[in-house]
Design an enzyme around this catalytic site. Sequence first.
Site, PDB file in Angstrom:
ATOM      1  N   GLU A 267       0.835  -1.165  -0.081  1.00  0.00           N
ATOM      2  CA  GLU A 267      -0.083   0.008  -0.130  1.00  0.00           C
ATOM      3  C   GLU A 267       0.781   1.295  -0.155  1.00  0.00           C
ATOM      4  O   GLU A 267       1.854   1.403   0.511  1.00  0.00           O
ATOM      5  CB  GLU A 267      -1.096   0.009   1.107  1.00  0.00           C
ATOM      6  CG  GLU A 267      -1.694   1.190   1.404  1.00  0.00           C
ATOM      7  CD  GLU A 267      -2.396   1.297   2.570  1.00  0.00           C
ATOM      8  OE1 GLU A 267      -3.562   2.073   2.677  1.00  0.00           O
ATOM      9  OE2 GLU A 267      -2.376   0.209   3.691  1.00  0.00           O
ATOM     10  N   LYS A 324      -9.804   2.225  -2.886  1.00  0.00           N
ATOM     11  CA  LYS A 324     -10.296   1.694  -1.694  1.00  0.00           C
ATOM     12  C   LYS A 324     -11.764   2.265  -1.419  1.00  0.00           C
ATOM     13  O   LYS A 324     -11.811   3.185  -1.392  1.00  0.00           O
ATOM     14  CB  LYS A 324      -9.459   1.878  -0.607  1.00  0.00           C
ATOM     15  CG  LYS A 324      -9.637   1.275   0.770  1.00  0.00           C
ATOM     16  CD  LYS A 324      -8.408   1.643   1.718  1.00  0.00           C
ATOM     17  CE  LYS A 324      -8.971   0.981   3.096  1.00  0.00           C
ATOM     18  NZ  LYS A 324      -7.817   1.304   4.221  1.00  0.00           N
ATOM     19  N   CYS A 379      -5.301  -3.089   2.749  1.00  0.00           N
ATOM     20  CA  CYS A 379      -5.375  -3.012   4.339  1.00  0.00           C
ATOM     21  C   CYS A 379      -6.668  -3.603   4.855  1.00  0.00           C
ATOM     22  O   CYS A 379      -6.731  -4.803   4.721  1.00  0.00           O
ATOM     23  CB  CYS A 379      -5.124  -1.484   4.604  1.00  0.00           C
ATOM     24  SG  CYS A 379      -4.473  -1.141   6.236  1.00  0.00           S
TER      25      CYS A 379
END
Length: 509
Positions: A267, A324, A379
Amino acid sequence: MREAMRRLAAAKWKGLFAALFFGGMAAVGHEPFGLYTVSIVAFALGLGLVLDAPSWKRAGVLGWMVGTGFFAVQWSWLVNPFLVDIKAHGWMAPFAVILLAGGMALYWGAASALAALVRPALRWVALPIALGLAEYVRAWAFTGFSWGGPGLIWIDTPVAQIAAWIGAYGLGWVTLFFAALIYVAIYSRWLRVGVVAAGVALAGFGFLADQRPLPPTTENVLRLVQPNAAQHLKWEPDWVMTFFERATALSSAPAEGREPDLVVWPETSIPALQGQAPLLEERAFRSAAPAPLVAGIQRREGSTYRNSIVYYDAPGEPAWIYDKHHLVPFGEFVPFGNQLAKVGIRGLAQQAGYGFEEGDGPVIHQLPGTLGKALPLICYEAIFPRDIRGAKGRADMILQLTNDAWFGTFSGPQQHLVHARFRAIEFGLPLARAANTGISAMIDAKGNVTAALPLNEAGFLDAALPAPLPPTVYAQIGDLPFIVALSALFAGLLAFARRKSVDPVAAPL
């Protein structure tokens, strides 16, 4: 012992501290301890206090304290993100664990109070059902925070494989039911037989589930890059290019065996907004070539910022981008952020104003050759099963890009890895995990770690990609049937209690 537990449950302060202690001890079943037997005993005693409470109000308070202890010990790592920039966020650290643990435990308190309305003889059945339903609510309400849970204590045992049928939430209910049964069996001879039968059933189903044969590992190799960029240095001008150069060097390092078919960076590993530093993006791609590259990056779209994954199979514009969609409250965005920013309250990782903008949702993307289709996650999206079930179609693998440097080293990264392993079990899919500071890992379709890089070490991992299993029962039906069944059973228990109310103290189990 029964009278002692009743007195303890009724004792104003001793009962509260006992409930908090039992809840905290129940958390040692989670990583980094993994003491699931201690966890079961502690759950049994904590639920026992709730069952022996003299009133529904007292039961609610005791249930809240058990939950607070359980979450506080489990989430002790939460202080770490606030210590990365102590001047800006350090003042929040004392409140992080206490407020979040106490807030999430309110679900357990409400569930315990409701369960206390059921007839005492059946309350031990109602309590784990109510707590199981509370865990579903915790995972969904206000965007959800499903980190941890009773079911995750089984990760390194065959019992974890039951999640392929009922998911981690269902396994959590089974865990609490088993703990409550252990407690009431102390006072009932016939229920002791039930404990033995339940224990045998739990172990037996786990053993049978663990017998599912894995298909042969594919010939594809993924290179997982772990640059080990410490969070307090990650965006420092003197260090940004050091970490980037480290990642490119790891990408281009000679392979010991077969050349990788795909290189994966973690990330936000490309240190520029997408499209604003094309030379950096091209260098990243060329360091992985001839393999394509998947990497984390931030990008700007109009006036909004996004936390994204880019896929390059050639120099220039990425072939696809994933944004995301399940953002971290008070991490990547703050409700009413533009207003709160004026008084100094900002998300830990946000760019400006109210922070990142959410993406459109989970999307499956095509990878080259025989790699098939991948579902990218960023994540903490990996802690939500619904973020996998929400994708249209079925992927051949899950790609998780994460930056666990926020989580410290004691328990956060280890617990995050456990969540990833459960997603693999639940959906029967391999999962490749590239983490900035670790733990980067390749996980097979039964949740086994086939290869890993340890915490706080820079390096790369060339790992063969395991093959997927056929779709699991849980992948096909999800949580809804289980929620409906538990809700109907609990409603029936409450209705029965309304017809025949008895004294909660005097009634036998």
